[in-house]
Design a protein around this motif. Structure first.
Motif, PDB file in Angstrom:
ATOM      1  N   MET A   1       0.843  -1.172   0.000  1.00  0.00           N
ATOM      2  CA  MET A   1       0.000   0.000   0.000  1.00  0.00           C
ATOM      3  C   MET A   1       0.894   1.243   0.000  1.00  0.00           C
ATOM      4  N   SER A   2       0.550   2.188  -0.845  1.00  0.00           N
ATOM      5  CA  SER A   2       1.454   3.307  -1.027  1.00  0.00           C
ATOM      6  C   SER A   2       0.913   4.673  -0.624  1.00  0.00           C
ATOM      7  N   THR A   3      -0.383   4.789  -0.350  1.00  0.00           N
ATOM      8  CA  THR A   3      -0.931   6.057   0.138  1.00  0.00           C
ATOM      9  C   THR A   3      -2.024   5.775   1.164  1.00  0.00           C
ATOM     10  N   VAL A   4      -2.429   6.820   1.854  1.00  0.00           N
ATOM     11  CA  VAL A   4      -3.515   6.717   2.818  1.00  0.00           C
ATOM     12  C   VAL A   4      -4.791   6.220   2.134  1.00  0.00           C
ATOM     13  N   HIS A   5      -4.949   6.550   0.863  1.00  0.00           N
ATOM     14  CA  HIS A   5      -6.160   6.180   0.120  1.00  0.00           C
ATOM     15  C   HIS A   5      -6.299   4.678  -0.098  1.00  0.00           C
ATOM     16  N   ASP A   6      -5.245   3.932   0.163  1.00  0.00           N
ATOM     17  CA  ASP A   6      -5.281   2.481  -0.023  1.00  0.00           C
ATOM     18  C   ASP A   6      -5.872   1.736   1.168  1.00  0.00           C
ATOM     19  N   PHE A   7      -6.248   2.455   2.224  1.00  0.00           N
ATOM     20  CA  PHE A   7      -6.714   1.825   3.456  1.00  0.00           C
ATOM     21  C   PHE A   7      -8.209   2.036   3.659  1.00  0.00           C
ATOM     22  N   SER A   8      -8.739   1.268   4.580  1.00  0.00           N
ATOM     23  CA  SER A   8     -10.123   1.466   5.001  1.00  0.00           C
ATOM     24  C   SER A   8     -10.146   1.434   6.527  1.00  0.00           C
ATOM     25  N   LYS A 111       3.271   5.517  10.469  1.00  0.00           N
ATOM     26  CA  LYS A 111       4.485   5.505  11.303  1.00  0.00           C
ATOM     27  C   LYS A 111       5.725   5.168  10.485  1.00  0.00           C
ATOM     28  N   LYS A 112       5.590   4.258   9.549  1.00  0.00           N
ATOM     29  CA  LYS A 112       6.725   3.857   8.716  1.00  0.00           C
ATOM     30  C   LYS A 112       7.107   4.983   7.754  1.00  0.00           C
ATOM     31  N   THR A 113       6.096   5.640   7.198  1.00  0.00           N
ATOM     32  CA  THR A 113       6.319   6.697   6.219  1.00  0.00           C
ATOM     33  C   THR A 113       6.844   7.978   6.855  1.00  0.00           C
ATOM     34  N   ALA A 114       6.389   8.276   8.065  1.00  0.00           N
ATOM     35  CA  ALA A 114       6.769   9.519   8.744  1.00  0.00           C
ATOM     36  C   ALA A 114       7.171   9.220  10.181  1.00  0.00           C
ATOM     37  N   PRO A 115       8.397   8.711  10.358  1.00  0.00           N
ATOM     38  CA  PRO A 115       8.852   8.416  11.722  1.00  0.00           C
ATOM     39  C   PRO A 115       8.915   9.682  12.576  1.00  0.00           C
ATOM     40  N   GLY A 116       8.867   9.470  13.864  1.00  0.00           N
ATOM     41  CA  GLY A 116       8.922  10.588  14.791  1.00  0.00           C
ATOM     42  C   GLY A 116      10.341  11.005  15.117  1.00  0.00           C
ATOM     43  N   LEU A 117      10.477  11.675  16.235  1.00  0.00           N
ATOM     44  CA  LEU A 117      11.760  12.179  16.707  1.00  0.00           C
ATOM     45  C   LEU A 117      12.791  11.062  16.775  1.00  0.00           C
ATOM     46  N   LEU A 118      13.958  11.327  16.297  1.00  0.00           N
ATOM     47  CA  LEU A 118      15.082  10.375  16.286  1.00  0.00           C
ATOM     48  C   LEU A 118      14.772   9.110  15.487  1.00  0.00           C
ATOM     49  N   GLY A 119      13.821   9.220  14.568  1.00  0.00           N
ATOM     50  CA  GLY A 119      13.523   8.092  13.697  1.00  0.00           C
ATOM     51  C   GLY A 119      12.669   6.999  14.303  1.00  0.00           C
ATOM     52  N   THR A 120      12.136   7.226  15.505  1.00  0.00           N
ATOM     53  CA  THR A 120      11.288   6.202  16.110  1.00  0.00           C
ATOM     54  C   THR A 120       9.930   6.196  15.432  1.00  0.00           C
ATOM     55  N   GLU A 121       9.407   5.014  15.208  1.00  0.00           N
ATOM     56  CA  GLU A 121       8.115   4.900  14.552  1.00  0.00           C
ATOM     57  C   GLU A 121       6.947   4.964  15.532  1.00  0.00           C
ATOM     58  N   THR A 128      -1.187  12.668  18.427  1.00  0.00           N
ATOM     59  CA  THR A 128      -0.150  12.740  17.410  1.00  0.00           C
ATOM     60  C   THR A 128      -0.880  12.982  16.091  1.00  0.00           C
ATOM     61  N   LYS A 129      -0.336  13.868  15.277  1.00  0.00           N
ATOM     62  CA  LYS A 129      -1.050  14.301  14.066  1.00  0.00           C
ATOM     63  C   LYS A 129      -0.224  14.029  12.813  1.00  0.00           C
ATOM     64  N   PHE A 130      -0.917  13.611  11.758  1.00  0.00           N
ATOM     65  CA  PHE A 130      -0.291  13.412  10.453  1.00  0.00           C
ATOM     66  C   PHE A 130      -1.050  14.242   9.431  1.00  0.00           C
ATOM     67  N   LEU A 131      -0.341  15.133   8.744  1.00  0.00           N
ATOM     68  CA  LEU A 131      -0.939  15.947   7.693  1.00  0.00           C
ATOM     69  C   LEU A 131      -0.663  15.261   6.358  1.00  0.00           C
ATOM     70  N   ILE A 132      -1.731  15.036   5.600  1.00  0.00           N
ATOM     71  CA  ILE A 132      -1.674  14.230   4.379  1.00  0.00           C
ATOM     72  C   ILE A 132      -1.976  15.107   3.169  1.00  0.00           C
ATOM     73  N   ARG A 133      -1.142  14.979   2.135  1.00  0.00           N
ATOM     74  CA  ARG A 133      -1.364  15.709   0.878  1.00  0.00           C
ATOM     75  C   ARG A 133      -2.588  15.161   0.147  1.00  0.00           C
ATOM     76  N   ARG A 134      -3.055  15.914  -0.829  1.00  0.00           N
ATOM     77  CA  ARG A 134      -4.201  15.504  -1.634  1.00  0.00           C
ATOM     78  C   ARG A 134      -3.987  14.158  -2.322  1.00  0.00           C
ATOM     79  N   ASP A 135      -2.726  13.819  -2.620  1.00  0.00           N
ATOM     80  CA  ASP A 135      -2.435  12.548  -3.292  1.00  0.00           C
ATOM     81  C   ASP A 135      -2.344  11.369  -2.317  1.00  0.00           C
ATOM     82  N   VAL A 138       2.098  11.322   3.032  1.00  0.00           N
ATOM     83  CA  VAL A 138       2.288  12.052   4.291  1.00  0.00           C
ATOM     84  C   VAL A 138       3.195  13.258   4.065  1.00  0.00           C
ATOM     85  N   ALA A 139       2.717  14.427   4.463  1.00  0.00           N
ATOM     86  CA  ALA A 139       3.506  15.653   4.353  1.00  0.00           C
ATOM     87  C   ALA A 139       4.261  15.940   5.648  1.00  0.00           C
ATOM     88  N   HIS A 140       3.594  15.769   6.799  1.00  0.00           N
ATOM     89  CA  HIS A 140       4.190  16.120   8.092  1.00  0.00           C
ATOM     90  C   HIS A 140       3.638  15.228   9.196  1.00  0.00           C
TER      91      HIS A 140
END
Length: 161
Positions: A1-8, A111-121, A128-135, A138-140
């Motif tokens: 799976m490659s984007t948030v849109h691939d999940f349910s 978590k895998k796409t956007a690890p946290g501080l010091l690379g921890t997943e 905890t917030k994830f900002l997702i682009r239109r596509d 994960v942006a942030h």
């Protein structure tokens, strides 16, 4: 799976939701809790939702009871609490795990796409917030201490893309 849109996921009302329905929208995915020091962030999340929804922005709340048992309620109780106390109108989903062997696949991806501080997943706490682009990428990733109002500039930038 490659984007948030691939999940349910399952809505708070128990209905399956294909996240592909959010294609072409900027998303803020947040693990939430009703009895947390950060719970007042629901109000800020709702303000963001109301401010930017017409421009193609969605907040998706995922209640989680993994941090200090701060989301013990049933789905009905969670929904009623959020509506009564914070006027939440953005979509809320069924309670999930965000860490461990039973972590929801969406959160495994985030978590895998956007690890946290010091690379921890691992997700460290509620809100905890994830900002997702239109596509659907994960942006942030933002820490629980990041207040929703601090995301306005990043949201505006993604909406302008």
């Amino acid at each position: 799976m490659s984007t948030v849109h691939d999940f349910s996921a399952v809505s708070l009302a128990g209905q399956p939701v294909n996240l592909a329905q959010y294609q072409d929208k900027v998303l803020l995915v947040v693990n939430t809790a009703s009895a947390c020091g950060f719970t007042p962030q629901y109000a800020g999340l709702e303000k963001l939702y109301k401010r930017f929804h017409e421009q193609g922005f969605e907040v998706l709340g995922f209640p989680c009871n993994q941090f200090g048992a701060q989301e013990p309620g049933t789905h009905d109780e969670i929904g009623a609490f959020c509506e009564k106390n914070f006027g939440v109108t953005f979509p809320l989903f069924a309670k999930i795990d965000v860490n461990g062997d039973n972590a929801h696949p969406l959160y495994q991806y985030l978590k895998k796409t956007a690890p946290g501080l010091l690379g921890t997943e691992a997700i460290k706490w509620n809100f905890t917030k994830f900002l997702i682009r239109r596509d659907g990428t994960v942006a942030h990733r933002y820490a629980p201490t990041t207040k929703p109002e601090e995301l306005v500039q990043d949201i505006e930038a993604l909406l302008a893309e």
